[in-house]
Design an enzyme around this catalytic site. Structure first.
Site: not given
Length: 343
Positions: A187-189, A222, A261
């Site tokens: 998950l990083h978007r 992030r 994602d």
């Protein structure tokens, strides 16, 4: 992962000299240095050491730092990969210096301008002189945008070249401590992690999944930073630091399902035949939905739950490997580049 196969293929052409410029956009050692080692990429000739920043600052820094490198080396062609800020920054500078641009992974479109990567793709493709597409939808998108057919080359997927080459190492890696069945999460978007409410909803959905299936979650820096501000109890999620490529590939191929994602992981799971649930409303890689194992679930917790149930019941969406995803994309690109080189 995208550069390694092409660099290897170009090394077979004795009249080609390559220079590798690392912008430093990805600056975590697990997300950069170790990839050079595992993919057997030589040390960069130049490291711009740009680091993090807003889209505008990062793009501007790359542009200002790469221009003198290009002026000094005067390459016959510059290869840019994918859809990150480094891609569009290099393309803009090359265009103004009249240096030919080859875009690897051209033509992909999500048709969602809210994604920074979509803007990068569109601009880079408008400026590129050679456009190397990974799948037929890329060809069609470029033709619809008025790109000359002679500039478009369908070559297959360079990321799959890297996967095929390193898959034996992933198969041989230890599975000590892994549960028999698990969901692998990435998950990083920004659309998923930058808004607290959205991220909390996704994490709550993953906690629901953990009641049915172990959840292994290598956490992007992030994402970890945003998670820390929520104060949620995530003890039922097996949180890991970002993993090197081979170790992550080993987790992917053994997973019962991958929840992500990431665009690249949609492609890798399709090749591996592993069910993929993508936490996005759209994808720039529709071939993974049309032919592959990918299902778009958006941020719909009910759809995520129902798709997990189907997978656990043995009713996962079947898929096939797309054409030209055969491990030879880098060789095709190298051959075309050499045919277009100055005499």
């Amino acid at each position: 992962m995208k550069a390694a196969p092409l660099m290897r293929a170009l090394n077979e052409h004795r009249d080609v000299r390559q220079s590798l410029v690392h912008t430093g956009q990805h600056y975590d050692s697990n997300m950069s240095d170790v990839f050079f080692s595992q993919l057997a990429i030589p040390a960069p000739d130049v490291n711009l050491e740009v680091g993090s920043g807003s889209h505008a600052r990062q793009t501007a820094e790359i542009m200002s730092r790469i221009e003198p490198v290009l002026l000094e080396r005067r390459p016959d062609v510059v290869l840019v990969y994918g859809d990150v800020n480094s891609t569009v920054a290099a393309a803009l500078v090359c265009s103004k210096l009249l240096i030919p641009i080859a875009h690897i992974e051209a033509g992909l479109r999500s048709f969602d301008r809210s994604m920074p990567e979509e803007v990068n793709r569109i601009v880079t493709d408008r400026l590129a002189d050679l456009l190397f597409t990974p799948s037929a939808d890329g060809d069609l998108n470029l033709q619809a945008e008025g790109v000359e057919v002679g500039k478009i080359h369908s070559v297959g997927n360079v990321m799959i070249d890297s996967l095929i080459r390193l898959l034996p190492s992933a198969i041989a890696s230890s599975k000590d401590g892994l549960p028999d069945q698990y969901a692998l999460v990435t998950l990083h978007r920004p659309s998923n992690v930058d808004d607290s409410g959205t991220l909390q909803s996704i994490l709550e959905a993953l906690l629901e999944v953990s009641a049915q299936l172990h959840v292994i979650f290598p956490v992007h820096p992030r994402t970890r930073q945003r998670m820390a501000t929520l104060g949620m109890n995530s003890t039922n999620l097996h949180l890991l630091e970002p993993l090197p490529y081979i170790e992550f590939l080993a987790l992917q191929r053994r997973a019962k399902v991958v929840i992500t994602d990431s665009g690249g992981i949609q492609e890798e799971t399709t090749y591996l035949g592993v069910p993929c649930l993508t936490i996005r409303k759209n994808t720039e890689r529709p071939i993974t939905v049309d032919l592959g194992t990918n299902v778009l679930v958006g941020q719909d917790r009910n759809k995520l739950r129902s798709e997990i149930t189907k997978i656990l019941e043995g009713k996962a969406k079947p898929g096939v490997i797309p054409p030209l995803w055969d491990g030879h994309a880098g060789e095709r690109i190298a051959q075309i580049l050499c045919q277009h080189s100055p005499q």
